[in-house]
Write a protein that holds these residues in place. Sequence first.
Motif, PDB file in Angstrom:
ATOM      1  N   ARG A  43       0.825  -1.206   0.000  1.00  0.00           N
ATOM      2  CA  ARG A  43       0.000   0.000   0.000  1.00  0.00           C
ATOM      3  C   ARG A  43       0.863   1.261   0.000  1.00  0.00           C
ATOM      4  N   GLY A  44       1.947   1.187  -0.739  1.00  0.00           N
ATOM      5  CA  GLY A  44       2.816   2.338  -0.908  1.00  0.00           C
ATOM      6  C   GLY A  44       3.927   2.446   0.110  1.00  0.00           C
ATOM      7  N   TYR A  45       3.867   1.695   1.211  1.00  0.00           N
ATOM      8  CA  TYR A  45       4.854   1.822   2.284  1.00  0.00           C
ATOM      9  C   TYR A  45       5.943   0.764   2.131  1.00  0.00           C
ATOM     10  N   ARG A  46       7.194   1.200   2.344  1.00  0.00           N
ATOM     11  CA  ARG A  46       8.348   0.381   1.998  1.00  0.00           C
ATOM     12  C   ARG A  46       9.182   0.042   3.229  1.00  0.00           C
ATOM     13  N   CYS A  47       9.499  -1.235   3.369  1.00  0.00           N
ATOM     14  CA  CYS A  47      10.345  -1.694   4.463  1.00  0.00           C
ATOM     15  C   CYS A  47      11.624  -2.291   3.888  1.00  0.00           C
ATOM     16  N   GLU A  48      12.532  -2.698   4.773  1.00  0.00           N
ATOM     17  CA  GLU A  48      13.841  -3.179   4.320  1.00  0.00           C
ATOM     18  C   GLU A  48      14.371  -4.232   5.290  1.00  0.00           C
ATOM     19  N   ILE A  49      15.012  -5.258   4.744  1.00  0.00           N
ATOM     20  CA  ILE A  49      15.661  -6.278   5.566  1.00  0.00           C
ATOM     21  C   ILE A  49      16.929  -6.734   4.857  1.00  0.00           C
ATOM     22  N   VAL A 104      12.096   5.115   6.840  1.00  0.00           N
ATOM     23  CA  VAL A 104      11.373   4.467   5.749  1.00  0.00           C
ATOM     24  C   VAL A 104       9.903   4.855   5.832  1.00  0.00           C
ATOM     25  N   GLY A 105       9.213   4.692   4.726  1.00  0.00           N
ATOM     26  CA  GLY A 105       7.795   5.015   4.670  1.00  0.00           C
ATOM     27  C   GLY A 105       7.319   4.935   3.240  1.00  0.00           C
ATOM     28  N   LEU A 106       6.763   6.014   2.717  1.00  0.00           N
ATOM     29  CA  LEU A 106       6.341   6.047   1.318  1.00  0.00           C
ATOM     30  C   LEU A 106       7.536   6.022   0.379  1.00  0.00           C
ATOM     31  N   GLU A 107       8.706   6.315   0.907  1.00  0.00           N
ATOM     32  CA  GLU A 107       9.963   6.158   0.175  1.00  0.00           C
ATOM     33  C   GLU A 107      10.890   5.304   1.017  1.00  0.00           C
ATOM     34  N   ILE A 108      11.856   4.669   0.376  1.00  0.00           N
ATOM     35  CA  ILE A 108      12.723   3.757   1.110  1.00  0.00           C
ATOM     36  C   ILE A 108      13.822   4.506   1.833  1.00  0.00           C
ATOM     37  N   ASP A 109      14.084   5.723   1.471  1.00  0.00           N
ATOM     38  CA  ASP A 109      15.131   6.502   2.132  1.00  0.00           C
ATOM     39  C   ASP A 109      14.552   7.848   2.526  1.00  0.00           C
ATOM     40  N   GLU A 110      14.052   7.945   3.740  1.00  0.00           N
ATOM     41  CA  GLU A 110      13.421   9.153   4.242  1.00  0.00           C
ATOM     42  C   GLU A 110      14.220   9.688   5.429  1.00  0.00           C
ATOM     43  N   ASP A 111      13.822  10.859   5.896  1.00  0.00           N
ATOM     44  CA  ASP A 111      14.335  11.342   7.175  1.00  0.00           C
ATOM     45  C   ASP A 111      13.690  10.512   8.286  1.00  0.00           C
ATOM     46  N   PRO A 112      14.405  10.322   9.386  1.00  0.00           N
ATOM     47  CA  PRO A 112      15.717  10.872   9.719  1.00  0.00           C
ATOM     48  C   PRO A 112      16.855  10.035   9.136  1.00  0.00           C
ATOM     49  N   VAL A 134      29.777  -8.743   5.525  1.00  0.00           N
ATOM     50  CA  VAL A 134      28.554  -8.993   6.268  1.00  0.00           C
ATOM     51  C   VAL A 134      27.740  -7.716   6.335  1.00  0.00           C
ATOM     52  N   ARG A 135      26.450  -7.858   6.136  1.00  0.00           N
ATOM     53  CA  ARG A 135      25.523  -6.760   6.367  1.00  0.00           C
ATOM     54  C   ARG A 135      24.302  -7.331   7.079  1.00  0.00           C
ATOM     55  N   ILE A 136      23.868  -6.648   8.131  1.00  0.00           N
ATOM     56  CA  ILE A 136      22.663  -7.028   8.870  1.00  0.00           C
ATOM     57  C   ILE A 136      21.776  -5.799   8.931  1.00  0.00           C
ATOM     58  N   ASP A 137      20.550  -5.939   8.496  1.00  0.00           N
ATOM     59  CA  ASP A 137      19.679  -4.779   8.273  1.00  0.00           C
ATOM     60  C   ASP A 137      18.271  -5.112   8.767  1.00  0.00           C
TER      61      ASP A 137
END
Length: 369
Positions: free
Chosen positions: A230-236, A302-310, A340-343
């Motif tokens: 629904r437009g909202y973006r998360c990351e792992i 994160v939110g409507l864009e994957i890279d938001e403030d803060p 290694v990256r953990i996100d």
Amino acid sequence: MSEVYAARRTRLREYCNAGGSAAALVSRPANVRYLAGAAPHGAVLLLGKTEDLLVCAGPTADRPTQERPDEALRVQNLPGAGGGDPAVAAAGLAARQGADSLAVEEHHLTVARHRALGSVAPRLRLANLGGAVEQLRVVKDEEEISCLRIGAEIADQALGELLESILVGRTERHLALELERRLVDHGADGPAFPTSVGTGPNAGRPGHRPTDRRVEEGDFLSVCLGATYRGYRCEIGRTFVIGTAPADWQIELYDLVFAAQRAGRERLVPGAACRDVDRAARQVLDSAGYTEGLTALTGHGVGLEIDEDPQLSPAAMGKLDACVPVTVEPGVHLPGRGGVRIDDTLVVRPEADGGPELLTITTKELLAL
């Protein structure tokens, strides 16, 4: 949701009025969607002196979309197939409503488009709206957080299914495409960003674009993906080892990045300085001698864009508020060897509510696949 969008527009109108602008023109797509409930391609939102309008380049009824504009908002469709520029048309509408000033998103408008606004309404004083809408978007309501939570569940499910499949011999590109297909299969609008899969020397490399390199025994395998719901973006992001027994250097490096990520997560409390979250994670890596080559920031909103403030970076200003979703994603990449990256995506919560809410729950144990 109509009252939610109306309340958001009211807050922006109050901001504009306090700055001396009678009307505002919002053109950045994510900002339009935040205030109007939908952002058809090219549409702009006019917060007018007498009426708010969603101005679109041509009819929107036949456009495939899961999102519909706020029913309380009038949609103005420009005539013709091309329809013209909605921003220019909106400036003319603002002038006809009697506004003498119009706040615009200068960071989104091109110079040519800005000039066109002045040409269609020469008596309209143009002011800079700046990042006012982006700042409104930082703190999420529970409906927004629910969308992020569902997106995280979808991403966890897609990643979990991939880990149960045979990986050796498959290419990075193939695995990335399969993950994106699984996201859609489980209900995502699509990937939140291009999925990154890195193997062997590519593992842990920030922003790595998948190649035709095949997975081999003994490799680090790092995966970074996200779902849009629904437009909202998360990351792992997670890192694994291919084979039965990780090498000593792989265990040591993984434990170090895990400790850095945990240090950053523990600082996610309302009132914490954004730079302090970054510092907590970065100090763990610095103390182990990995000062060079670290990413510019530890995390971001994160939110409507994957890279938001803060932004969680060494130079970040400001403090965290409750109900702000952010990523914490430290990593180390050793050229020629991998990394290694953990996100994770988390929501800042006060300690009385249990502390930061972890949305991405796939295990962070160093699994041998």
